[in-house]
Design a protein around this motif. Structure first.
Motif, PDB file in Angstrom:
ATOM      1  N   ALA A   6     -16.570 -18.040 -18.216  1.00 49.27           N
ATOM      2  CA  ALA A   6     -16.045 -19.279 -18.785  1.00 49.27           C
ATOM      3  C   ALA A   6     -15.555 -20.203 -17.675  1.00 49.27           C
ATOM      4  N   VAL A   7     -15.074 -19.621 -16.579  1.00 48.30           N
ATOM      5  CA  VAL A   7     -14.612 -20.397 -15.416  1.00 48.30           C
ATOM      6  C   VAL A   7     -15.191 -19.762 -14.159  1.00 48.30           C
ATOM      7  N   ARG A   8     -15.778 -20.601 -13.329  1.00 44.73           N
ATOM      8  CA  ARG A   8     -16.233 -20.151 -12.008  1.00 44.73           C
ATOM      9  C   ARG A   8     -15.808 -21.208 -10.989  1.00 44.73           C
ATOM     10  N   ALA A   9     -14.825 -20.858 -10.173  1.00 37.77           N
ATOM     11  CA  ALA A   9     -14.309 -21.778  -9.154  1.00 37.77           C
ATOM     12  C   ALA A   9     -14.535 -21.192  -7.777  1.00 37.77           C
ATOM     13  N   ARG A  10     -14.978 -22.023  -6.855  1.00 36.82           N
ATOM     14  CA  ARG A  10     -15.216 -21.578  -5.488  1.00 36.82           C
ATOM     15  C   ARG A  10     -14.673 -22.620  -4.506  1.00 36.82           C
ATOM     16  N   GLY A  11     -13.765 -22.161  -3.654  1.00 35.62           N
ATOM     17  CA  GLY A  11     -13.255 -22.995  -2.571  1.00 35.62           C
ATOM     18  C   GLY A  11     -12.520 -24.239  -3.038  1.00 35.62           C
ATOM     19  N   ILE A  12     -11.801 -24.138  -4.148  1.00 34.84           N
ATOM     20  CA  ILE A  12     -11.120 -25.309  -4.707  1.00 34.84           C
ATOM     21  C   ILE A  12      -9.909 -25.686  -3.849  1.00 34.84           C
ATOM     22  N   THR A  13      -9.867 -26.937  -3.449  1.00 30.50           N
ATOM     23  CA  THR A  13      -8.708 -27.463  -2.718  1.00 30.50           C
ATOM     24  C   THR A  13      -8.180 -28.688  -3.445  1.00 30.50           C
ATOM     25  N   LYS A  14      -6.868 -28.863  -3.349  1.00 24.98           N
ATOM     26  CA  LYS A  14      -6.224 -30.019  -3.960  1.00 24.98           C
ATOM     27  C   LYS A  14      -4.940 -30.314  -3.206  1.00 24.98           C
ATOM     28  N   SER A  15      -4.806 -31.559  -2.766  1.00 28.15           N
ATOM     29  CA  SER A  15      -3.615 -31.981  -2.032  1.00 28.15           C
ATOM     30  C   SER A  15      -2.985 -33.180  -2.709  1.00 28.15           C
ATOM     31  N   PHE A  16      -1.691 -33.277  -2.550  1.00 33.94           N
ATOM     32  CA  PHE A  16      -0.938 -34.445  -2.990  1.00 33.94           C
ATOM     33  C   PHE A  16      -0.227 -35.002  -1.757  1.00 33.94           C
ATOM     34  N   GLY A  17      -0.842 -36.010  -1.148  1.00 35.54           N
ATOM     35  CA  GLY A  17      -0.313 -36.497   0.118  1.00 35.54           C
ATOM     36  C   GLY A  17      -0.462 -35.429   1.184  1.00 35.54           C
ATOM     37  N   ASP A  18       0.642 -35.081   1.811  1.00 35.00           N
ATOM     38  CA  ASP A  18       0.619 -34.056   2.850  1.00 35.00           C
ATOM     39  C   ASP A  18       0.795 -32.643   2.304  1.00 35.00           C
ATOM     40  N   VAL A  19       1.013 -32.537   1.011  1.00 30.80           N
ATOM     41  CA  VAL A  19       1.264 -31.231   0.399  1.00 30.80           C
ATOM     42  C   VAL A  19      -0.048 -30.636  -0.104  1.00 30.80           C
ATOM     43  N   VAL A  20      -0.404 -29.462   0.417  1.00 35.58           N
ATOM     44  CA  VAL A  20      -1.601 -28.759  -0.025  1.00 35.58           C
ATOM     45  C   VAL A  20      -1.216 -27.855  -1.189  1.00 35.58           C
ATOM     46  N   ALA A  21      -1.648 -28.228  -2.398  1.00 35.18           N
ATOM     47  CA  ALA A  21      -1.300 -27.442  -3.587  1.00 35.18           C
ATOM     48  C   ALA A  21      -2.228 -26.254  -3.773  1.00 35.18           C
ATOM     49  N   LEU A  22      -3.527 -26.471  -3.533  1.00 39.17           N
ATOM     50  CA  LEU A  22      -4.522 -25.404  -3.634  1.00 39.17           C
ATOM     51  C   LEU A  22      -5.344 -25.401  -2.356  1.00 39.17           C
ATOM     52  N   ASP A  23      -5.507 -24.207  -1.776  1.00 40.18           N
ATOM     53  CA  ASP A  23      -6.133 -24.102  -0.460  1.00 40.18           C
ATOM     54  C   ASP A  23      -7.272 -23.090  -0.495  1.00 40.18           C
ATOM     55  N   GLY A  24      -8.437 -23.525  -1.001  1.00 34.81           N
ATOM     56  CA  GLY A  24      -9.610 -22.650  -1.029  1.00 34.81           C
ATOM     57  C   GLY A  24      -9.563 -21.594  -2.104  1.00 34.81           C
ATOM     58  N   ILE A  25      -9.240 -21.997  -3.335  1.00 37.39           N
ATOM     59  CA  ILE A  25      -9.078 -21.058  -4.445  1.00 37.39           C
ATOM     60  C   ILE A  25     -10.440 -20.653  -5.026  1.00 37.39           C
ATOM     61  N   ASP A  26     -10.643 -19.335  -5.206  1.00 41.10           N
ATOM     62  CA  ASP A  26     -11.760 -18.794  -5.969  1.00 41.10           C
ATOM     63  C   ASP A  26     -11.206 -18.179  -7.243  1.00 41.10           C
ATOM     64  N   ALA A  57      -8.623 -33.697 -10.741  1.00 44.29           N
ATOM     65  CA  ALA A  57      -9.895 -33.331 -10.133  1.00 44.29           C
ATOM     66  C   ALA A  57      -9.649 -32.727  -8.760  1.00 44.29           C
ATOM     67  N   ALA A  58     -10.456 -31.746  -8.399  1.00 43.93           N
ATOM     68  CA  ALA A  58     -10.314 -31.101  -7.096  1.00 43.93           C
ATOM     69  C   ALA A  58     -10.762 -32.051  -5.988  1.00 43.93           C
ATOM     70  N   ASP A  59     -10.175 -31.886  -4.810  1.00 44.01           N
ATOM     71  CA  ASP A  59     -10.608 -32.662  -3.645  1.00 44.01           C
ATOM     72  C   ASP A  59     -11.888 -32.100  -3.054  1.00 44.01           C
ATOM     73  N   ASP A  60     -12.026 -30.777  -3.137  1.00 46.77           N
ATOM     74  CA  ASP A  60     -13.203 -30.126  -2.566  1.00 46.77           C
ATOM     75  C   ASP A  60     -13.441 -28.823  -3.310  1.00 46.77           C
ATOM     76  N   GLY A  61     -14.652 -28.262  -3.149  1.00 46.39           N
ATOM     77  CA  GLY A  61     -15.013 -27.021  -3.813  1.00 46.39           C
ATOM     78  C   GLY A  61     -15.827 -27.293  -5.061  1.00 46.39           C
ATOM     79  N   SER A  62     -16.244 -26.221  -5.728  1.00 44.04           N
ATOM     80  CA  SER A  62     -17.056 -26.348  -6.938  1.00 44.04           C
ATOM     81  C   SER A  62     -16.351 -25.663  -8.098  1.00 44.04           C
ATOM     82  N   LEU A  63     -16.475 -26.278  -9.281  1.00 49.39           N
ATOM     83  CA  LEU A  63     -15.848 -25.749 -10.483  1.00 49.39           C
ATOM     84  C   LEU A  63     -16.822 -25.875 -11.643  1.00 49.39           C
ATOM     85  N   GLU A  64     -17.092 -24.739 -12.300  1.00 44.96           N
ATOM     86  CA  GLU A  64     -17.902 -24.731 -13.510  1.00 44.96           C
ATOM     87  C   GLU A  64     -17.044 -24.212 -14.659  1.00 44.96           C
TER      88      GLU A  64
END
Length: 313
Positions: A6-26, A57-64
């Protein structure tokens, strides 16, 4: 046979300014399974849930999600429902009116959308005509769950669904989620309560400082080779203490709580040493009335993993 994700996430990154909230999440979430999401405050859990619900939305990575690639548009994918940071409700409307308003926003007829059915499922049918402003936190959580169930989701995303629930309410919600999973719905739930995760989840992902530090069955995490503190209640506490101190790998602890209950012995041990203690107690004719971890194995592993990750940052 391959399990549908149902969810397939690879290398998901998300930042808010200088704060990295998600750093390469699978993350992999199988259809028909309940997947727990745990981590300390600020670990990135809410951000990840928001991505699954189309709130960010993620800054980088793939999400299905449900087999469909998710782009950069902010939109909830079809077949997905849930809430983050508590459900949004109209306080001046009744429980039934809240659900009717939601159905209308989705272009559905409130008479045929199954409002009473979902209220029955979450245990709120008796207060269906009460205004939401008078609801307790636990009742609001259950109404939020009812709102999500209206859409008959194939992926249900929940943030602290047991927050504010009494034991009866918790049991009720657990039953709803277990039934949904059995019918094929994938459930992702975030919780600080390890008992929720142990009772419900077939898989758990632990996040610390925006990174995955563990993902897999709770049993695998809990079974890792680490010492735990156990409460031991026997028919002869003095004999139990004497036997415990004579076994290599067992330390008898003088816990503050145990001193107020002289019959309770607190020992720290690995499972093999604990097994040996039980065997010797039985041979000595000492009845074992209670043997349980002071902190659940899952919670102990969670604390160890998150503290280790935070120490390396």
């Amino acid at each position: 046979m391959n399990t549908f994700l149902a969810v397939r996430a690879r290398g998901i990154t998300k930042s808010f300014g200088d704060v990295v909230a998600l750093d390469g999440i699978d993350l992999d979430v199988a259809q028909g399974r309940i997947h727990g999401l745990a981590g300390p405050n600020g670990a990135g859990k809410t951000t990840l849930l928001g991505l699954l619900l189309g709130l960010a939305a993620a800054d980088d990575g793939s999400l299905e999600i449900l087999g469909v690639p998710v782009g950069r548009a902010l939109a909830a994918p079809g077949g997905v429902a849930g809430f983050v940071d508590g459900p949004g409700l109209y306080p001046s409307l009744t429980a039934r009116q809240n659900l009717a308003a939601l159905a209308a926003l989705r272009g559905r007829n409130a008479r045929t959308t199954g409002i009473d059915d979902v209220l029955e499922q979450v245990g709120l049918i008796d207060v269906a005509d009460d205004r939401a402003r008078g609801f307790s936190l636990g009742m609001r959580q259950r109404l939020g769950l009812a709102a999500a169930l209206l859409t008959r989701p194939r992926l249900l995303v929940l943030d602290e669904p047991s927050n504010g629930l009494d034991p009866a309410g918790t049991k009720h919600v657990h039953g709803v989620l277990t039934r949904l999973a059995a019918e094929g719905t994938a459930v992702v739930l975030s919780s600080h309560r390890m008992d929720d995760l142990e009772a419900l989840c077939s898989d758990v992902t632990i996040i610390a400082t925006g990174r995955v530090v563990f993902s897999g069955p709770p049993g695998k995490l809990a079974a890792e080779n680490r010492e735990l503190d156990y409460r031991l209640l026997t028919s002869d506490p003095r004999a139990a203490r004497q036997l415990a101190v004579g076994i290599e790998g067992i330390r008898v602890k003088d816990e503050a709580g145990a001193r107020h209950h002289a019959d309770v012995l607190v020992v720290r041990a690995l499972v093999p040493a604990l097994d040996e203690l039980v065997v010797r107690l039985v041979r000595a004719g000492v009845a074992v009335r209670e043997l349980a971890p002071v902190v659940s194995p899952l919670e102990a592993a969670f604390l160890a993993l998150t503290e280790q990750q935070e120490a390396t940052v």
